[in-house]
Motif scaffolding. Structure first.
Motif, short mmCIF file in Angstrom:
data_model
loop_
_atom_site.label_atom_id
_atom_site.label_comp_id
_atom_site.label_asym_id
_atom_site.label_seq_id
_atom_site.Cartn_x
_atom_site.Cartn_y
_atom_site.Cartn_z
N PHE A 53 -42.21 -4.46 -24.87
CA PHE A 53 -43.66 -4.53 -25.10
C PHE A 53 -44.43 -5.21 -23.97
CE2 PHE A 53 -47.46 -6.02 -27.55
CZ PHE A 53 -47.97 -4.77 -27.80
N PRO A 54 -44.02 -6.40 -23.51
CA PRO A 54 -44.76 -7.03 -22.41
C PRO A 54 -44.79 -6.15 -21.15
CG PRO A 54 -43.33 -8.63 -23.45
CD PRO A 54 -42.94 -7.29 -24.00
N LYS A 99 -38.53 -12.98 -18.60
CA LYS A 99 -38.01 -13.96 -19.56
C LYS A 99 -38.60 -13.76 -20.94
CE LYS A 99 -37.52 -18.26 -18.40
NZ LYS A 99 -37.82 -19.62 -17.88
N LEU A 100 -39.90 -13.48 -20.98
CA LEU A 100 -40.56 -13.25 -22.26
C LEU A 100 -40.00 -12.00 -22.93
CD1 LEU A 100 -42.89 -14.19 -24.16
CD2 LEU A 100 -44.34 -12.54 -22.95
N SER A 101 -39.82 -10.95 -22.16
CA SER A 101 -39.30 -9.69 -22.69
C SER A 101 -37.89 -9.88 -23.24
CB SER A 101 -39.29 -8.62 -21.60
OG SER A 101 -40.61 -8.35 -21.14
N ALA A 102 -37.08 -10.63 -22.52
CA ALA A 102 -35.70 -10.84 -22.93
C ALA A 102 -35.61 -11.59 -24.26
CB ALA A 102 -34.94 -11.59 -21.84
N ARG A 103 -36.64 -12.40 -24.56
CA ARG A 103 -36.62 -13.18 -25.79
C ARG A 103 -37.00 -12.35 -27.02
NH1 ARG A 103 -36.35 -14.66 -29.96
NH2 ARG A 103 -36.78 -16.68 -30.96
N TYR A 131 -45.37 -4.60 -35.67
CA TYR A 131 -46.36 -5.65 -35.75
C TYR A 131 -47.74 -5.09 -35.42
CZ TYR A 131 -42.53 -8.96 -35.96
OH TYR A 131 -41.41 -9.65 -36.34
N LYS A 132 -48.67 -5.22 -36.38
CA LYS A 132 -50.04 -4.79 -36.13
C LYS A 132 -50.63 -5.58 -34.98
CE LYS A 132 -54.56 -4.33 -38.34
NZ LYS A 132 -55.36 -4.54 -39.56
N ASP A 133 -50.33 -6.86 -34.94
CA ASP A 133 -50.80 -7.71 -33.85
C ASP A 133 -49.71 -8.74 -33.54
OD1 ASP A 133 -51.98 -9.31 -32.03
OD2 ASP A 133 -53.75 -9.78 -33.21
N PRO A 134 -48.89 -8.48 -32.53
CA PRO A 134 -47.78 -9.38 -32.22
C PRO A 134 -48.17 -10.57 -31.35
CG PRO A 134 -47.68 -7.46 -30.80
CD PRO A 134 -48.87 -7.26 -31.69
N SER A 135 -49.46 -10.83 -31.19
CA SER A 135 -49.89 -11.93 -30.33
C SER A 135 -49.28 -13.26 -30.76
CB SER A 135 -51.41 -12.05 -30.33
OG SER A 135 -52.01 -10.90 -29.78
N ASN A 136 -49.34 -13.55 -32.08
CA ASN A 136 -48.79 -14.82 -32.55
C ASN A 136 -47.30 -14.91 -32.35
OD1 ASN A 136 -51.30 -15.65 -33.37
ND2 ASN A 136 -51.03 -15.06 -35.50
N LEU A 137 -46.60 -13.80 -32.58
CA LEU A 137 -45.15 -13.77 -32.39
C LEU A 137 -44.81 -14.08 -30.93
CD1 LEU A 137 -42.45 -13.01 -33.86
CD2 LEU A 137 -42.74 -10.74 -32.89
N PHE A 138 -45.51 -13.44 -30.01
CA PHE A 138 -45.22 -13.64 -28.59
C PHE A 138 -45.72 -14.99 -28.10
CE2 PHE A 138 -44.14 -9.16 -28.42
CZ PHE A 138 -43.13 -9.15 -27.47
N GLU A 163 -45.24 -17.70 -29.77
CA GLU A 163 -44.07 -18.53 -30.05
C GLU A 163 -42.99 -18.31 -28.99
OE1 GLU A 163 -42.83 -17.58 -33.98
OE2 GLU A 163 -44.70 -18.25 -34.92
N TYR A 164 -42.75 -17.05 -28.64
CA TYR A 164 -41.75 -16.77 -27.60
C TYR A 164 -42.18 -17.37 -26.26
CZ TYR A 164 -40.01 -13.25 -30.91
OH TYR A 164 -39.53 -12.60 -32.02
N GLY A 165 -43.49 -17.33 -26.01
CA GLY A 165 -44.01 -17.88 -24.75
C GLY A 165 -43.79 -19.37 -24.65
N GLN A 166 -43.93 -20.07 -25.80
CA GLN A 166 -43.68 -21.50 -25.80
C GLN A 166 -42.20 -21.79 -25.50
OE1 GLN A 166 -46.26 -24.06 -26.50
NE2 GLN A 166 -47.23 -22.17 -25.80
N GLU A 167 -41.33 -20.92 -25.99
CA GLU A 167 -39.89 -21.12 -25.78
C GLU A 167 -39.47 -20.80 -24.35
OE1 GLU A 167 -37.66 -18.90 -28.64
OE2 GLU A 167 -38.93 -19.50 -30.32
N THR A 168 -40.11 -19.81 -23.74
CA THR A 168 -39.66 -19.34 -22.43
C THR A 168 -40.49 -19.86 -21.27
OG1 THR A 168 -41.04 -17.34 -22.57
CG2 THR A 168 -38.80 -17.21 -23.47
#
Length: 365
Positions: free
Chosen positions: A207-208, A195-199, A287-294, A296-301
């Motif tokens: 990436f995940p 689900k996270l990957s699909a988002r 993204y040098k560090d996509p942790s913050n981006l993911f 947000e995606y994690g909260q959504e999924t």
């Protein structure tokens, strides 16, 4: 009009907490703090007020409650001629502060965070315990650790006097004794990874899954270029290797990719303008560090973990498969096998522990 409840922004509930937390980035700095409420509605309201307050403090130049800022402030004060401490004490404290900064930086890296984003309030008693255990693991004497703790306590006292924290976590640690408290590891399910990957957009969709297949740290894999992958002309396990350069401490290491990771690489389209594997078509490029981006995606999924937990998942699964503790340590890039043992052996049975520790390399290639 949709009856679907709008998902609150900037709040989340960690798995090990009954309270909702605030997480917001202001002027490039991420702020995380507990909202001290179990109600989602109350948390959303408190978060809005707190964000307004933080932004007001930022505009007034009053907002800099980072742990590193507090440490630098004390370090500079030790250079002052007006300091009441002796020259020898100041020298000893500065040495301890450098060790505190280095050790906490290593800890932040290992849990998938950045010490530059570490707020003073996040340096809790378990973090102090982690500091002590890491100093022990590096072979430091008890007397040296106690000197470090004295400096650490004075650092947190100084931060507390500035009003950034309410209690001194080092004093709390010393009251409860030398008791190690390791954070629980949340292992993401396969369904949640899908689900996270699909988002995620573009190549970040892979990436995940790639982290899950390699056990790599977020930054070292996000900045992996195609030029550091060799052997794809014969894409089978045992023939494909990745050179990791953007590692902790910039220590270059090579890993032999497993078939799962190879198969993912074969699906990723290449860019004519970006050298990185995980490029995408947004203005960011990569993204040098996509942790913050993911996050947000994690909260959504509903991804109830962090990207860094995929690294833990990889390590635990390999140990259960039969990799030795030494092989896992070398593959994921822990500086010491003691770190690998402390984090992961607690998730194995007695029989599994005996097996993974029995042979130095246990088939390590």
């Amino acid at each position: 009009m949709s009856n679907k409840e709008e998902k609150p922004k900037n709040i989340f509930k960690p798995n090990n907490s009954k309270y909702w937390w605030l997480r917001v980035k202001i002027n490039g700095v991420t702020h995380r703090e507990t909202l001290r409420t179990t109600s989602k509605r109350a948390a959303a309201s408190k978060a809005k007020r707190r964000i307004d307050e933080l932004r007001g403090q930022e505009e007034a130049g009053e907002l800099d409650w980072r742990f590193g800022t507090g440490l630098a402030k004390l370090y500079d004060a030790l250079d002052s001629d007006s300091s009441s401490w002796s020259v020898e004490t100041r020298k000893r404290y500065k040495c301890s502060l450098r060790q505190i900064l280095r050790t906490i930086d290593e800890y932040c890296t290992d849990i998938g965070s950045d010490i530059e984003d570490l707020m003073a309030v996040e340096v809790t008693t378990p973090v102090v315990s982690e500091f002590v255990e890491r100093r022990r693991a590096s072979g430091v004497t008890v007397s040296t650790i106690n000197r470090d703790l004295t400096a650490f306590s004075n650092l947190m006292k100084s931060i507390k006097n500035d009003g950034w924290i309410e209690t001194n976590p080092v004093q709390n640690y010393e009251k409860q004794g030398m008791k190690e408290v390791l954070p629980d590891i949340v292992l993401p399910s396969e369904a949640s990874i899908q689900k996270l990957s699909a988002r995620a957009p573009g190549t970040l969709n892979y990436f995940p899954k790639f982290l899950d297949a390699t056990g790599g740290r977020v930054t070292e894999m996000a900045m992996l270029p195609w030029s550091d992958i060799s052997g794809l002309e014969n894409p089978i396990e045992g023939n494909v290797q990745a050179i990791l350069r953007n590692t902790k401490g910039k220590k270059v290491r090579a890993i032999e990719l497993r078939q799962q990771a190879i198969d993912i690489l074969l699906k990723i389209p290449r860019s004519n303008v970006s050298p990185y594997i995980f490029w995408n078509s947004t203005e960011h490029g990569y993204y040098k560090d996509p942790s913050n981006l993911f996050w947000e995606y994690g909260q959504e999924t509903g991804f109830d973990a962090r990207l860094h937990d995929l690294r833990h998942k990889f390590a635990i699964e390999r140990l259960k498969e039969g990799w030795s503790i030494y092989r896992v340590q070398k593959y994921i890039g822990h500086g010491s096998v003691l770190t690998t043992e402390r984090y992961y052996l607690r998730y194995l049975t007695a029989e599994q522990k005996a097996r993974v520790s029995a042979d130095g390399d246990n088939g390590f290639r």
